[in-house]
Scaffold this motif. Structure first.
Motif, PDB file in Angstrom:
ATOM      1  N   VAL A  63       0.867  -1.173   0.000  1.00 44.30           N
ATOM      2  CA  VAL A  63       0.000   0.000   0.000  1.00 44.30           C
ATOM      3  C   VAL A  63       0.906   1.226   0.000  1.00 44.30           C
ATOM      4  N   VAL A  64       0.854   1.977  -1.104  1.00 37.33           N
ATOM      5  CA  VAL A  64       1.791   3.089  -1.307  1.00 37.33           C
ATOM      6  C   VAL A  64       1.060   4.311  -1.863  1.00 37.33           C
ATOM      7  N   PRO A  65       1.645   5.505  -1.700  1.00 40.51           N
ATOM      8  CA  PRO A  65       1.037   6.704  -2.286  1.00 40.51           C
ATOM      9  C   PRO A  65       0.793   6.518  -3.781  1.00 40.51           C
ATOM     10  N   SER A  66      -0.340   7.076  -4.248  1.00 36.61           N
ATOM     11  CA  SER A  66      -0.748   6.839  -5.635  1.00 36.61           C
ATOM     12  C   SER A  66       0.211   7.431  -6.658  1.00 36.61           C
ATOM     13  N   ASP A  67       1.076   8.353  -6.241  1.00 36.53           N
ATOM     14  CA  ASP A  67       2.048   8.912  -7.187  1.00 36.53           C
ATOM     15  C   ASP A  67       3.409   8.224  -7.080  1.00 36.53           C
ATOM     16  N   GLY A  68       3.505   7.164  -6.279  1.00 42.80           N
ATOM     17  CA  GLY A  68       4.782   6.480  -6.078  1.00 42.80           C
ATOM     18  C   GLY A  68       4.945   5.244  -6.941  1.00 42.80           C
ATOM     19  N   VAL A 114       0.895  -7.738   4.465  1.00 43.33           N
ATOM     20  CA  VAL A 114       0.696  -6.383   3.943  1.00 43.33           C
ATOM     21  C   VAL A 114       1.831  -5.484   4.432  1.00 43.33           C
ATOM     22  N   ALA A 115       2.329  -4.636   3.538  1.00 41.50           N
ATOM     23  CA  ALA A 115       3.305  -3.609   3.902  1.00 41.50           C
ATOM     24  C   ALA A 115       2.767  -2.262   3.426  1.00 41.50           C
ATOM     25  N   ILE A 116       2.894  -1.258   4.278  1.00 44.97           N
ATOM     26  CA  ILE A 116       2.475   0.101   3.941  1.00 44.97           C
ATOM     27  C   ILE A 116       3.723   0.981   3.887  1.00 44.97           C
ATOM     28  N   ALA A 144      -5.008   2.011   9.780  1.00 44.55           N
ATOM     29  CA  ALA A 144      -4.748   1.245   8.553  1.00 44.55           C
ATOM     30  C   ALA A 144      -3.729   0.143   8.829  1.00 44.55           C
ATOM     31  N   VAL A 145      -2.654   0.502   9.526  1.00 44.94           N
ATOM     32  CA  VAL A 145      -1.612  -0.475   9.859  1.00 44.94           C
ATOM     33  C   VAL A 145      -2.175  -1.560  10.774  1.00 44.94           C
ATOM     34  N   ARG A 146      -2.936  -1.147  11.779  1.00 46.76           N
ATOM     35  CA  ARG A 146      -3.477  -2.102  12.759  1.00 46.76           C
ATOM     36  C   ARG A 146      -4.464  -3.079  12.118  1.00 46.76           C
ATOM     37  N   VAL A 147      -5.423  -2.568  11.378  1.00 45.10           N
ATOM     38  CA  VAL A 147      -6.466  -3.436  10.813  1.00 45.10           C
ATOM     39  C   VAL A 147      -5.896  -4.352   9.730  1.00 45.10           C
ATOM     40  N   ALA A 148      -4.958  -3.855   8.943  1.00 47.17           N
ATOM     41  CA  ALA A 148      -4.350  -4.687   7.889  1.00 47.17           C
ATOM     42  C   ALA A 148      -3.253  -5.597   8.452  1.00 47.17           C
ATOM     43  N   ALA A 149      -2.937  -5.443   9.735  1.00 47.64           N
ATOM     44  CA  ALA A 149      -1.815  -6.183  10.348  1.00 47.64           C
ATOM     45  C   ALA A 149      -0.564  -5.974   9.485  1.00 47.64           C
ATOM     46  N   ALA A 150      -0.359  -4.713   9.107  1.00 44.18           N
ATOM     47  CA  ALA A 150       0.714  -4.372   8.161  1.00 44.18           C
ATOM     48  C   ALA A 150       2.001  -3.999   8.851  1.00 44.18           C
ATOM     49  N   LEU A 151       3.075  -4.158   8.098  1.00 47.60           N
ATOM     50  CA  LEU A 151       4.353  -3.641   8.547  1.00 47.60           C
ATOM     51  C   LEU A 151       4.597  -2.352   7.783  1.00 47.60           C
ATOM     52  N   ALA A 152       5.247  -1.414   8.413  1.00 45.01           N
ATOM     53  CA  ALA A 152       5.597  -0.156   7.756  1.00 45.01           C
ATOM     54  C   ALA A 152       7.038  -0.265   7.285  1.00 45.01           C
ATOM     55  N   ALA A 153       7.261   0.042   6.023  1.00 44.85           N
ATOM     56  CA  ALA A 153       8.603  -0.085   5.463  1.00 44.85           C
ATOM     57  C   ALA A 153       8.752   0.871   4.271  1.00 44.85           C
TER      58      ALA A 153
END
Length: 157
Positions: A63-68, A114-116, A144-153
């Motif tokens: 999950v990344v910014p739409s311009d990235g 999931v990674a954000i 968003a991070v909590r519900v998706a059980a995502a890692l931030a990277a």
């Protein structure tokens, strides 16, 4: 267009505060995330796109910014793999139960890693697809991070 999707149900069940936003989805748009950002009047850094990848052959969600643009090297590293590639659209739909253009990291048919993008966590809120073309949710990056059980990277090139 229904505002209740598996994604909004998952968010509600998890106790996340969110708003549902709708826009006129353009199926021919070259960059759907940027089209969505323009349609709802938000900066692309806050409107996040959901991209499905294969890391060492296993499905994962970014999950990344739409311009990235994704850095496949960073994606592989984030998930502890050696190589990453984009997942073919038909495979992405099968893995998530959502249609391309409406894929959400919340409420997918099958639980996937999931990674954000870490930079998105600095935004006051983020907007992410709600599991249907033209339907998005606005919520805090922390939820968003909590519900998706995502890692931030760092995932961007």
């Amino acid at each position: 267009m229904s505002k209740t999707t598996r994604a909004t149900q998952a968010l509600a069940k998890a106790g996340a505060a969110f708003d549902v936003l709708t826009y006129d989805y353009q199926s021919g748009a070259e960059r759907i995330g940027l089209q969505a950002a323009a349609a709802i009047g938000e900066p692309p850094s806050r409107v996040l796109k959901t991209l499905m990848v294969l890391v060492d052959g296993k499905p994962a969600c970014c999950v990344v910014p739409s311009d990235g643009e994704l850095s496949m090297k960073r994606v592989a590293a984030a998930f502890g793999g050696k190589a990453a590639t984009m997942m073919p659209p038909a495979e992405a739909e099968k893995a998530t139960g959502y249609h391309v253009g409406g894929i959400s990291p919340f409420g997918a048919k099958k639980r996937l890693p999931v990674a954000i993008e870490a930079a998105a966590l600095a935004e006051p809120y983020v907007i992410i697809n709600a599991g249907q073309r033209g339907v998005m949710v606005r919520l805090s990056p922390a939820d968003a991070v909590r519900v998706a059980a995502a890692l931030a990277a760092p995932l961007l090139a």
